[in-house]
Design a protein around this motif. Structure first.
Motif: not given
Length: 53
Positions: A31-38, A40-46
């Motif tokens: 769960l922590g890894l999924i939240l971490l990658f989500a 990171i993905a939101m950071y790069f999209v923004k």
């Protein structure tokens, strides 16, 4: 012929019941890894949206 009961599958070699030692640590890790990658993905999209303007 003796059929093993459902309780026999959870018992040790000497016939005693095994302790419940299962933990949720790996579920929390995933769960922590999924939240971490989500995140990171939101950071790069923004970042990409801001750079495009």
């Amino acid at each position: 012929m003796i059929k093993p009961s459902k309780d026999d599958k959870k018992s040790g070699k000497d016939g005693k019941k095994l302790p419940n030692t299962a933990t949720d640590n790996y579920n929390y890790l995933i769960l922590g890894l999924i939240l971490l990658f989500a995140g990171i993905a939101m950071y790069f999209v923004k970042r990409r949206k801001v750079a495009g303007n």
